[in-house]
Write an enzyme that holds these catalytic residues in place. Structure first.
Site, PDB file in Angstrom:
ATOM      1  N   LYS A  54       3.745   3.444   6.793  1.00  0.00           N
ATOM      2  CA  LYS A  54       3.576   2.573   7.972  1.00  0.00           C
ATOM      3  C   LYS A  54       2.467   3.112   8.869  1.00  0.00           C
ATOM      4  O   LYS A  54       1.655   2.353   9.392  1.00  0.00           O
ATOM      5  CB  LYS A  54       4.915   2.439   8.719  1.00  0.00           C
ATOM      6  N   GLN A  98      13.572   3.994  11.932  1.00  0.00           N
ATOM      7  CA  GLN A  98      13.680   3.969  10.471  1.00  0.00           C
ATOM      8  C   GLN A  98      15.150   4.061  10.054  1.00  0.00           C
ATOM      9  O   GLN A  98      15.899   4.906  10.551  1.00  0.00           O
ATOM     10  CB  GLN A  98      12.860   5.127   9.867  1.00  0.00           C
ATOM     11  N   ASP A 121      10.663  -4.563  13.923  1.00  0.00           N
ATOM     12  CA  ASP A 121      11.389  -4.920  12.700  1.00  0.00           C
ATOM     13  C   ASP A 121      12.021  -6.310  12.765  1.00  0.00           C
ATOM     14  O   ASP A 121      12.439  -6.842  11.736  1.00  0.00           O
ATOM     15  CB  ASP A 121      12.531  -3.915  12.470  1.00  0.00           C
TER      16      ASP A 121
HETATM   17  N1  GUN Z   1      14.623   1.170   5.884  1.00  0.00           N
HETATM   18  C1  GUN Z   1      14.431   0.427   4.771  1.00  0.00           C
HETATM   19  N2  GUN Z   1      13.739  -0.707   5.076  1.00  0.00           N
HETATM   20  C2  GUN Z   1      13.511  -0.662   6.407  1.00  0.00           C
HETATM   21  C3  GUN Z   1      12.838  -1.545   7.299  1.00  0.00           C
HETATM   22  O1  GUN Z   1      12.318  -2.608   6.942  1.00  0.00           O
HETATM   23  N3  GUN Z   1      12.807  -1.138   8.601  1.00  0.00           N
HETATM   24  C4  GUN Z   1      13.382   0.008   9.026  1.00  0.00           C
HETATM   25  N4  GUN Z   1      13.318   0.287  10.326  1.00  0.00           N
HETATM   26  N5  GUN Z   1      14.024   0.838   8.221  1.00  0.00           N
HETATM   27  C5  GUN Z   1      14.084   0.500   6.916  1.00  0.00           C
END
Ligand code: GUN
Length: 283
Positions: A54, A98, A121
């Site tokens: 990211k 996360q 998100d």
């Molecule tokens: N863990 C697995 N996929 C995601 C996601 O799309 N966002 C976040 N914040 N954590 C994750």
């Protein structure tokens, strides 16, 4: 293998990132500097890798990114205090916590604490609720990425049979809502569904993300199906999807590979959200 059947998520993600780069440059001209803070609790290697990916995407499109690394033993209250201080920080336009979080912390309580305008998100109930009433703003990135792929490949979903396998808040439920908003007829199945094949065999569009390697076989789908595989299953032989790509591709008209299909789109859509958040916060 017929490569004309492969949905190239990497290529579309690059196109989305190019759009984001332009939008970021335009915001900077106006004195708005989009910034994403990723909150990582503990040291899970997979989560560390996702956060790194990211941050790299932020770098590519000109978005500022910073890490908030916290101990796995942090209490829920201490984590909520961190979120509240990020909400109040005017230099931070987006917050991403996360997942998964350690078991002693309620992930939904943490999601609920994020300012909905900074919710990169799209997991906050305010944003999820808007999705359900067809007011799509910040919505979960993976299903939004699949919608973008459908648009790019000019697949009209109206009146089609869409089957979603998986009912998580991250993929299945928001995916079903997005397809319903576009007038597909949607069936939502999951790991408790009896006789999964009786649903998948009728799918014009099949989205699956349950984390079961090669669950979908060619005898479970009809000819011409469009398949989006959200599964990521690692074993000694590599990374595998929930779809047995090598045989299902014979029946599919279009199909996403794993890796390289839906995954890159999730991060590209996240970048569009950081831009969206920066605009919402600046209002
Ligand atoms: N863990 C697995 N996929 C995601 C996601 O799309 N966002 C976040 N914040 N954590 C994750």
């Amino acid at each position: 293998m017929d490569s004309s059947k492969i949905i190239d998520g990497k290529a579309v993600a690059q196109k989305v990132e190019a759009e984001v780069s332009k939008a970021v440059a335009a915001l900077k001209e106006k004195g708005i500097f989009p910034k994403l803070v990723t909150v990582l609790v503990g040291e899970d290697p997979a989560s560390q890798m996702y956060v790194r990916m990211k941050h790299k995407a932020c770098e590519r499109v000109g978005i500022l990114a910073s890490d908030c690394l916290l101990s796995a033993t942090i209490s829920e209250k201490e984590l909520l205090d961190v979120i509240l201080s990020l909400n109040a920080d005017k230099t931070v336009s987006s917050i991403l916590v996360q997942l998964p979080l350690p078991k002693h912390i309620c992930a939904q309580t943490v999601m609920n604490a994020i300012d909905p305008k900074k919710d990169a998100d799209g997991f906050h109930p305010f944003n999820m609720g808007n999705l359900l009433i067809n007011e799509e703003g910040l919505v979960p990135c993976t299903p939004k990425g699949i919608i973008r792929l459908l648009e790019e490949y000019k697949i009209d979903v109206q009146g089609k049979n869409a089957v979603v396998v998986g009912h998580s808040n991250v993929v299945g439920k928001p995916m079903a809502a997005m397809l319903l908003n576009r007038n597909a007829t949607v069936s939502v199945c999951h790991i408790f569904t009896k006789d999964l094949k009786s649903y998948t065999i009728n799918a014009d569009i099949l989205v699956i993300g349950v984390g079961v390697k090669h669950l979908i076989q060619e005898d479970m789908v009809k000819s011409g199906v469009v398949v989006f595989d959200v599964g990521i299953n690692q074993d000694a032989t590599g990374t595998h999807g929930d779809v047995d790509f090598a045989n299902v591709i014979h029946k599919a008209s279009l199909i996403t590979p794993v890796p390289g299909g839906v995954g890159p789109m999730t991060i590209a859509i996240l970048m569009t959200h950081v831009v969206q958040c920066a605009k919402l916060v600046a209002l």
